[in-house]
Design an enzyme around this catalytic site. Structure first.
Site, PDB file in Angstrom:
ATOM      1  N   SER A 248       1.194 -13.881  32.582  1.00 28.22           N
ATOM      2  CA  SER A 248       2.003 -14.229  33.755  1.00 28.22           C
ATOM      3  C   SER A 248       2.028 -15.749  33.972  1.00 28.22           C
ATOM      4  CB  SER A 248       1.533 -13.485  35.010  1.00 28.22           C
ATOM      5  OG  SER A 248       0.249 -13.894  35.404  1.00 28.22           O
TER       6      SER A 248
ATOM      7  N   CYS B 206       0.824  -1.199   0.000  1.00 30.40           N
ATOM      8  CA  CYS B 206       0.000   0.000   0.000  1.00 30.40           C
ATOM      9  C   CYS B 206       0.871   1.267   0.000  1.00 30.40           C
ATOM     10  CB  CYS B 206      -0.974  -0.059   1.182  1.00 30.40           C
ATOM     11  SG  CYS B 206      -2.322   1.094   1.027  1.00 30.40           S
TER      12      CYS B 206
ATOM     13  N   GLY C  28      -3.087 -14.876  37.355  1.00 31.92           N
ATOM     14  CA  GLY C  28      -4.135 -15.764  36.875  1.00 31.92           C
ATOM     15  C   GLY C  28      -4.380 -15.558  35.384  1.00 31.92           C
ATOM     16  N   GLY C  29      -3.819 -14.471  34.830  1.00 27.76           N
ATOM     17  CA  GLY C  29      -3.967 -14.197  33.395  1.00 27.76           C
ATOM     18  C   GLY C  29      -2.990 -15.032  32.571  1.00 27.76           C
ATOM     19  N   VAL C  30      -3.158 -14.940  31.252  1.00 27.81           N
ATOM     20  CA  VAL C  30      -2.370 -15.786  30.352  1.00 27.81           C
ATOM     21  C   VAL C  30      -0.878 -15.449  30.420  1.00 27.81           C
ATOM     22  CG1 VAL C  30      -2.026 -16.450  27.939  1.00 27.81           C
ATOM     23  CG2 VAL C  30      -4.314 -15.924  28.768  1.00 27.81           C
TER      24      VAL C  30
ATOM     25  N   LYS D 230       0.798 -12.187  21.291  1.00 28.98           N
ATOM     26  CA  LYS D 230      -0.130 -12.938  22.148  1.00 28.98           C
ATOM     27  C   LYS D 230      -0.399 -14.349  21.600  1.00 28.98           C
ATOM     28  CE  LYS D 230      -2.987 -12.377  25.718  1.00 28.98           C
ATOM     29  NZ  LYS D 230      -2.674 -11.631  26.946  1.00 28.98           N
TER      30      LYS D 230
END
Ligand code: XMP
Length: 516
Positions: free
Chosen positions: A231, A84, A227-229, A372
């Site tokens: 960490s 582009c 408790g998150g992805v 991620k």
């Protein structure tokens, strides 16, 4: 093995799709990094890529102060692909004419391949559905190029240099809607640039494990587990590398998902044998939040309390030298962009898990070169439960921003139960992965209901579910009525404190995804 030895450089001209280009290249098992278009010449040379991709961008090459092409890109004698704005820049550089236009061509287009081209070698068809998103276009192709594709409205939809491996595409091969996009990028990265497929999950794990061991030696590392992805994956990776030298502190804030505290301990401490200290700080959080109704002050209280508790734990532990953090590559790109003032969007969310500043520990961020989706693949490969790894995002302040106004234990417990029912049913009906984020919200207003013969005067639960790609805009999820009906009945029947359930039908903008 050096898994970064085969690599592509992406120069960012400000397109909303730049990170997507990088993710696509990584999915082709090739390492890449994003640099700003005006990155130092020395830095570009030092990176020593096997190929360079110039991204799209919102600017017009004609504008005053428009981003320009650093000639070092051409002097490095590696293949170049301009996407582009990138294609327009290459044409402008070589003497072509780029036409400014007020009108934007946005959406699907059918591109017809014109003759032979290295770039489209893997594309079997003569015409392809592609995604266009541009205002300007090339009106006169520079004489060094020949055209390799056109659409009904764009005569030069792609071009190839007559002598050198330099290509331009007006459309976006990185976007899902360009059906042959992967083949085109694959052809460029693997065949034209000759990059080897070294960037694979197992290799990434092995390399990161080696790097962590070399860096840390026999010293000890502290990690705040949320408790998150991110960490959790840091914990699993560091544990593989240094075992019991890793000490995790998990603060149960009382604002987590239903029974999440127990689940974290079961997975991390019991199943994976990771060293985890659980701090039951629920009451501290409820006390600290008592009487506070303002969303931003609530966020601040929650964040600061986390740091205080974490610091206290850290000071009680002996000879810790390192602090591990779950920073990932988009965080690095974003903070680099905001420090140079180039960020188009800067998030200001305050997260639980902020860095205590005066611990005087060395910092280790083992995921800082990963996207991620790569972090998730690593997590599954390291033995984390896929259901946990592919969960919807959960905000740092947790239920604290899903209880409107003042937070109380009773509210948090009621909300966690309602949320659990909603999520359980979404999974059971195969709807969880069709929504991007779904949760319940607690409204501290009472409404009248009848359950059996009894009158009930209790609280309201809102169900919120959205579909989105980037969380910057979102559409409310059109969940089936029967499904909402079932969830509503379960919540009212199973939770005494709820007399009414409503469904949020606001999209973003103008509403936000969270309610606070
Ligand atoms: P909004 O509500 O701004 O949310 O549309 C966009 C995304 O950001 C998440 N979010 C947060 N995440 N700390 C976080 O870590 C926060 O304070 C916060 N507020 C919103 C939200 O869940 C959604 O995914």
């Amino acid at each position: 093995m050096n898994i970064k030895s085969s690599k592509i450089l992406i120069l960012d001209y400000g397109s909303q799709y730049t990170q997507l280009i990088a993710r696509r290249v990584r999915e082709l098992d090739v390492y890449c990094e994003i640099y700003a278009w005006d990155a130092d010449t020395a830095a570009i040379q030092a990176f020593d890529p096997q190929g360079i991709i110039l991204s799209g961008g919102p600017e017009s090459v004609h504008m005053e102060n428009a981003p320009t092409l650093n000639e070092v890109v051409l002097q490095m004698n590696v293949p170049i692909l301009g996407v582009c704005y990138g294609m327009q820049l290459l044409n402008q550089y070589y003497g072509g004419v780029v036409e400014g236009s007020e009108e934007k061509e946005f959406g699907y287009a059918e591109v017809h391949c014109t003759g032979e081209s290295q770039l489209f070698k893997n594309v079997a068809k003569q015409s392809m559905d592609v995604w266009m998103s541009h205002g300007d276009k090339v009106k006169e192709l520079a004489s060094v190029f020949h055209p390799i594709a056109h659409t009904s409205s764009t005569p030069y939809a792609a071009c190839e240099h007559k002598d050198l491996p330099i290509f331009g595409v007006q459309f976006h091969p990185e976007v899902e809607h360009t059906a042959d996009g992967r083949e085109i990028l694959g052809q460029f990265v693997h065949h034209i640039c000759g990059c080897e497929k070294l960037w694979k999950t197992d290799n990434i794990i092995d390399t990161h494990v080696d790097n962590i061991r070399n860096l840390v030696g026999d010293e000890k590392v502290l990690l705040g587990l949320s408790g998150g992805v991110d960490s959790s994956v840091v914990a699993a990776l560091m544990h593989k590398a240094i075992g019991k030298q890793l000490v995790c502190v998990f603060v149960d804030t009382g604002l987590l998902r239903y029974q999440e505290g127990d689940q974290v301990m079961q997975t991390m401490a019991d199943k994976m044998d990771i060293n985890v200290i659980r701090v039951n700080a629920q009451q501290m959080y409820y006390d600290a939040l008592q009487g506070e109704a303002d969303p931003e002050r609530k966020r601040k209280i929650i964040g600061e309390l986390f740091i205080r508790i974490f610091e206290k734990q850290a000071k009680e532990l002996d000879d810790i030298q390192w602090l591990a953090q779950g920073t990932i590559y988009p965080d690095v790109i974003e903070s680099a962009a905001s420090s140079t003032g180039k960020a188009h969007v800067i998030k200001s969310h305050h997260n639980v898990g902020g860095l205590p500043e005066d611990l005087s520990l060395k910092l280790i961020e083992p995921l800082k070169d990963l996207f991620k989706d790569e972090v998730r693949k690593l997590g599954v490969s390291l033995g984390l439960d896929p259901e946990m790894v592919y969960r919807h995002p959960f905000p740092g302040p947790g239920l604290g921003v899903r209880i409107l106004g003042e937070v109380k234990k009773e509210y948090a417990e009621t909300l966690a139960k309602a949320d659990h029912i909603f999520i359980e049913e979404l999974r059971r009906h195969d709807l969880y992965d069709k929504t991007s984020q779904a949760f319940a919200v607690f409204l501290p207003v009472k409404s009248v209901g009848v359950v059996g013969d009894a009158r009930r005067y209790e609280y309201v639960i809102t169900l919120r579910a959205v579909e989105t790609i980037d969380f910057m805009t979102a559409r409310w999820a059109h969940l089936p009525y029967e499904f909402i009906d079932l969830v509503s009945r379960r919540i009212i029947n199973e939770i005494d404190k709820v007399s009414r359930v409503v469904y949020d039908v606001s999209s973003k903008p103008p509403a936000t995804i969270e309610w606070e």
